[in-house]
Enzyme design. Structure first.
Site, PDB file in Angstrom:
ATOM      1  N   LYS A  43       0.852  -1.197   0.000  1.00 17.00           N
ATOM      2  CA  LYS A  43       0.000   0.000   0.000  1.00 17.00           C
ATOM      3  C   LYS A  43       0.885   1.243   0.000  1.00 17.00           C
ATOM      4  O   LYS A  43       1.697   1.423   0.898  1.00 17.00           O
ATOM      5  CB  LYS A  43      -0.901   0.007   1.240  1.00 17.00           C
ATOM      6  CG  LYS A  43      -1.626   1.335   1.484  1.00 17.00           C
ATOM      7  CD  LYS A  43      -2.498   1.310   2.746  1.00 17.00           C
ATOM      8  CE  LYS A  43      -3.119   2.680   3.039  1.00 17.00           C
ATOM      9  NZ  LYS A  43      -3.941   2.698   4.269  1.00 17.00           N
ATOM     10  N   ASP A  95      -2.899  10.224   3.096  1.00 16.32           N
ATOM     11  CA  ASP A  95      -4.252   9.769   3.424  1.00 16.32           C
ATOM     12  C   ASP A  95      -4.940  10.795   4.314  1.00 16.32           C
ATOM     13  O   ASP A  95      -4.759  10.804   5.527  1.00 16.32           O
ATOM     14  CB  ASP A  95      -4.184   8.404   4.122  1.00 16.32           C
ATOM     15  CG  ASP A  95      -5.570   7.900   4.512  1.00 16.32           C
ATOM     16  OD1 ASP A  95      -6.573   8.459   4.012  1.00 16.32           O
ATOM     17  OD2 ASP A  95      -5.645   6.941   5.302  1.00 16.32           O
ATOM     18  N   LYS A 101     -10.170  12.778   8.184  1.00 18.58           N
ATOM     19  CA  LYS A 101      -9.537  12.510   9.473  1.00 18.58           C
ATOM     20  C   LYS A 101      -9.481  13.784  10.313  1.00 18.58           C
ATOM     21  O   LYS A 101      -9.431  14.881   9.760  1.00 18.58           O
ATOM     22  CB  LYS A 101      -8.100  12.008   9.261  1.00 18.58           C
ATOM     23  CG  LYS A 101      -7.982  10.612   8.709  1.00 18.58           C
ATOM     24  CD  LYS A 101      -6.526  10.209   8.577  1.00 18.58           C
ATOM     25  CE  LYS A 101      -6.390   8.811   7.997  1.00 18.58           C
ATOM     26  NZ  LYS A 101      -6.937   7.759   8.861  1.00 18.58           N
ATOM     27  N   ASP A 128       1.682   6.821   5.027  1.00 20.41           N
ATOM     28  CA  ASP A 128       0.744   5.775   4.620  1.00 20.41           C
ATOM     29  C   ASP A 128       1.192   5.026   3.362  1.00 20.41           C
ATOM     30  O   ASP A 128       0.462   4.189   2.840  1.00 20.41           O
ATOM     31  CB  ASP A 128      -0.654   6.389   4.423  1.00 20.41           C
ATOM     32  CG  ASP A 128      -1.780   5.441   4.774  1.00 20.41           C
ATOM     33  OD1 ASP A 128      -1.527   4.451   5.472  1.00 20.41           O
ATOM     34  OD2 ASP A 128      -2.917   5.700   4.338  1.00 20.41           O
ATOM     35  N   ASP A 143     -12.279   6.658   4.290  1.00 24.09           N
ATOM     36  CA  ASP A 143     -11.000   6.523   4.993  1.00 24.09           C
ATOM     37  C   ASP A 143     -10.535   5.060   5.043  1.00 24.09           C
ATOM     38  O   ASP A 143      -9.407   4.785   5.425  1.00 24.09           O
ATOM     39  CB  ASP A 143     -11.122   7.109   6.407  1.00 24.09           C
ATOM     40  CG  ASP A 143      -9.769   7.423   7.035  1.00 24.09           C
ATOM     41  OD1 ASP A 143      -8.755   7.388   6.299  1.00 24.09           O
ATOM     42  OD2 ASP A 143      -9.738   7.701   8.244  1.00 24.09           O
ATOM     43  N   GLU A 173      -9.530   3.338   2.699  1.00 23.57           N
ATOM     44  CA  GLU A 173      -9.113   3.370   1.294  1.00 23.57           C
ATOM     45  C   GLU A 173      -8.037   2.344   0.976  1.00 23.57           C
ATOM     46  O   GLU A 173      -7.929   1.891  -0.156  1.00 23.57           O
ATOM     47  CB  GLU A 173      -8.614   4.780   0.934  1.00 23.57           C
ATOM     48  CG  GLU A 173      -7.131   5.069   1.245  1.00 23.57           C
ATOM     49  CD  GLU A 173      -6.783   5.028   2.720  1.00 23.57           C
ATOM     50  OE1 GLU A 173      -7.710   5.108   3.538  1.00 23.57           O
ATOM     51  OE2 GLU A 173      -5.585   4.889   3.049  1.00 23.57           O
ATOM     52  N   ARG A 183      -7.649  -0.786   1.734  1.00 24.96           N
ATOM     53  CA  ARG A 183      -8.133  -2.091   1.277  1.00 24.96           C
ATOM     54  C   ARG A 183      -8.663  -2.016  -0.149  1.00 24.96           C
ATOM     55  O   ARG A 183      -8.633  -3.003  -0.875  1.00 24.96           O
ATOM     56  CB  ARG A 183      -9.178  -2.621   2.268  1.00 24.96           C
ATOM     57  CG  ARG A 183     -10.436  -1.806   2.339  1.00 24.96           C
ATOM     58  CD  ARG A 183     -11.236  -2.086   3.601  1.00 24.96           C
ATOM     59  NE  ARG A 183     -10.604  -1.487   4.791  1.00 24.96           N
ATOM     60  CZ  ARG A 183     -11.084  -1.626   6.030  1.00 24.96           C
ATOM     61  NH1 ARG A 183     -12.157  -2.353   6.246  1.00 24.96           N
ATOM     62  NH2 ARG A 183     -10.473  -1.058   7.045  1.00 24.96           N
TER      63      ARG A 183
HETATM   64  N1  BES Z   1      -3.951   4.752   6.928  1.00 24.47           N
HETATM   65  C1  BES Z   1      -4.998   4.478   7.831  1.00 24.47           C
HETATM   66  C2  BES Z   1      -4.563   3.559   8.975  1.00 24.47           C
HETATM   67  C3  BES Z   1      -3.582   4.105   9.968  1.00 24.47           C
HETATM   68  C4  BES Z   1      -4.008   4.612  11.173  1.00 24.47           C
HETATM   69  C5  BES Z   1      -2.229   4.061   9.727  1.00 24.47           C
HETATM   70  C6  BES Z   1      -3.101   5.069  12.095  1.00 24.47           C
HETATM   71  C7  BES Z   1      -1.311   4.534  10.644  1.00 24.47           C
HETATM   72  C8  BES Z   1      -1.764   5.034  11.846  1.00 24.47           C
HETATM   73  C9  BES Z   1      -6.149   3.785   7.103  1.00 24.47           C
HETATM   74  O1  BES Z   1      -6.321   4.170   5.794  1.00 24.47           O
HETATM   75  C10 BES Z   1      -7.398   4.107   7.833  1.00 24.47           C
HETATM   76  O2  BES Z   1      -7.780   5.243   7.825  1.00 24.47           O
HETATM   77  N2  BES Z   1      -8.017   3.110   8.461  1.00 24.47           N
HETATM   78  C11 BES Z   1      -9.216   3.277   9.189  1.00 24.47           C
HETATM   79  C12 BES Z   1     -10.229   2.289   8.686  1.00 24.47           C
HETATM   80  C13 BES Z   1     -11.608   2.490   9.249  1.00 24.47           C
HETATM   81  C14 BES Z   1     -12.213   3.748   8.659  1.00 24.47           C
HETATM   82  C15 BES Z   1     -12.453   1.297   8.930  1.00 24.47           C
HETATM   83  C16 BES Z   1      -8.914   3.008  10.663  1.00 24.47           C
HETATM   84  O3  BES Z   1      -8.219   2.063  10.975  1.00 24.47           O
HETATM   85  O4  BES Z   1      -9.387   3.812  11.488  1.00 24.47           O
HETATM   86 ZN    ZN Z   2      -4.621   4.815   4.805  1.00 24.09          ZN
HETATM   87 MN    MN Z   3      -7.552   5.896   5.602  1.00 24.66          MN
END
Ligand code: BES
Ligand code: ZN
Ligand code: MN
Length: 481
Positions: free
Chosen positions: A248, A253, A260, A271, A330, A332, A334
């Site tokens: 990824k 992001d 966010k 990211d 968010d 994204e 996956r």
């Molecule tokens: N890039 C983030 C995950 C992340 C969070 C990486 C903290 C590093 C530190 C990912 O794209 C994301 O936003 N994930 C969300 C998914 C949720 C909306 C289902 C998450 O984990 O909150």
């Molecule tokens: Zn992300």
């Molecule tokens: Mn995200």
């Protein structure tokens, strides 16, 4: 830093600083003619406890005597830590050439660990800082042992340089590393190490039917890229499975329309660390001329809100035909990975590993010590776990289960990209990806907690770690055996 191995004694290497380790219950292997190292231990100024340091001078050279603790407990990770600490003191002292005297009766893994710990600790990201070229740096590392160790020393130097380059990619801000720049970098690296690179731009991604990836990309003015790198080792056994490493690389992001909070949004330049690990692992495998057949697939895009951005509730069609409700923009990563995994399967992947900063949930569960591992295949998971131990990029397995898979079934489409309740977010993210891996042995490594800001004696507390480079190189090598 230059790195070389030698069978010459430390005093013959021309080093200005020599590091000598001493284990609990043991003496100094080679004392100085006047016995001053042993005397320092006897006096209690130098100690055998792990990472304790003392410095003395002899005939115009510095000696760092460092405690290595219990010999039985001293492994590659111990060597990384000791080497990191010794490097820190050497740099303070103005060392130019540093020589490690390898302790007697340790294996190649410890030798490699000394090189890794030194180079990882020496890493700095200061290209945007004033006066960065005036800082003093250790210029050369010499590793001295009675027996021939150039194999493990060179291999560790190649892999660690790759890991440090992955840290550079991670630390580079999003404005200086949009998807196109990452793809250009990967193509240049491929050229340098002699592997094939294929780059698809956003138009090609959309054209090909990667509707999940394209949905993320469309919110940004920066054009997305799919980066594919192919390395066919000349000596790969004909039975070696073709392994695909999928990364990824969301170069920034913001969360998209499901935006966010501002507090730590700046961290989302990291990211793309999974993608960086994949690119550098492929480069390292080629430099090592490893006998493996590996494909790297990296999905590079920004995730931004705009008038063109994908909206919560939108339904998109992935490369393999799967329909997905994008309920949270968010989630994204996956979406990007789904199409990259399908691409890898189409290209004939027989084993899959994906690496991604995928969920905040994995940070809650495992912090920054272990990355999360989820897999559809016990043998493959065990191999990845074992490679975590040998490389020091630790992974801890979490379960998959049909009932977790149920949680991402869609109401209006086959899948949703985000569950209604925030429960088991790391696992449901993996179950989402599971759909695209199908029956191919697949391991998903969630590095959201280990990709940056990690506390280790050989890493800076802030910034990208390059986690995954050492793991992926190990996995590719082990899978080919
Ligand atoms: N890039 C983030 C995950 C992340 C969070 C990486 C903290 C590093 C530190 C990912 O794209 C994301 O936003 N994930 C969300 C998914 C949720 C909306 C289902 C998450 O984990 O909150
Ligand atoms: Zn992300
Ligand atoms: Mn995200």
């Amino acid at each position: 830093m230059q790195v070389r191995a030698t069978t010459a004694g430390p005093l013959e290497t021309g080093a200005d600083t020599i590091v000598v380790g001493v284990f609990e219950g043991e003496g100094v292997a080679h004392d100085l003619p006047d016995g001053s190292l042993g005397a320092l231990l006897d006096a209690g100024e130098a100690r055998r406890e792990f990472k304790r340091l003392a410095v003395i001078h002899f005939e115009g050279r510095r000696f760092i005597l460092i405690g290595l603790g219990d010999r039985a407990a001293f492994d590659a990770e111990g060597a990384r830590a000791a080497a990191g600490v010794a490097h820190g003191r050497s740099r303070e002292l103005g060392t130019k050439t540093l020589c490690w005297e390898v302790p007697h009766h340790v294996g190649d893994a410890v030798v490699g660990g000394l090189v890794e710990g030194t180079l990882l600790h020496a890493y700095r990201f200061d290209r945007y800082k004033p006066d960065s070229d005036e800082r003093r740096e250790v210029e050369e590392l010499v590793v001295s042992a009675h027996h021939e160790i150039s194999g493990p020393v060179e291999s560790a130097a190649i892999i660690t340089a790759a890991q440090n380059r992955a840290r550079d990619l991670g630390n580079t801000p999003a404005n200086d590393l949009p998807p196109a720049a990452l793809a250009d970098y990967a193509a240049e690296l491929a050229e340098r190490v002699g592997i094939r690179a294929t780059v698809l731009n956003e138009e090609a991604i959309t054209e090909m039917g990667m509707g999940a990836f394209a949905a993320v990309a469309r919110g940004s003015d920066q054009s997305a890229r799919l980066i594919a790198l192919e390395y066919d080792g000349p000596d790969a056994p004909s039975a070696a499975p073709r392994i695909a490493l999928v990364g990824k690389a969301v170069t920034f992001d913001s969360g998209g329309l499901s935006i966010k909070p501002a507090g730590s949004m700046h961290e989302m330049k990291f990211d793309m660390c999974g993608g960086a690990a994949v690119i550098e692992a492929l480069g390292a495998l080629a430099e090592l001329q490893a006998p493996v057949r590996a494909l790297g697939v990296v999905g590079a895009t920004e995730n931004l809100p705009s008038g063109r951005a994908v909206k919560p509730g939108d339904i998109v069609r992935a490369l393999d035909g799967t329909t997905i409700e994008v309920n949270n923009t968010d989630a994204e990563g996956r979406l990007v990975l789904a199409d990259c995994i399908s691409y890898a399967v189409r290209e004939g992947a027989e084993r899959l590993v994906d690496v991604a900063t995928l969920t905040g949930g994995i940070v809650v569960a495992l912090g920054s010590v272990y990355a999360g591992l989820m897999s559809n295949d016990d043998d493959w998971a065990e191999l990845v776990e074992a490679c975590g131990l040998t490389s020091g990029d630790l992974v801890w397995r979490l379960p998959l289960h049909e009932q977790y898979a149920e949680m991402i079934k869609g109401r209006y489409a086959k899948l949703v990209n985000s569950t209604e309740r925030r429960a088991a977010t790391s696992i449901t993210a993996a179950e989402f990806l599971h759909n695209f891996a199908g029956d191919v042995p697949w391991a998903h490594v969630d590095i959201a907690g280990t990709a940056y800001d990690v506390r280790r004696p050989y890493l800076s507390r802030k910034g990208a770690t390059g986690f995954g480079v050492r793991l992926l190189v190990e996995v590719a090598r082990a899978a080919a055996l």
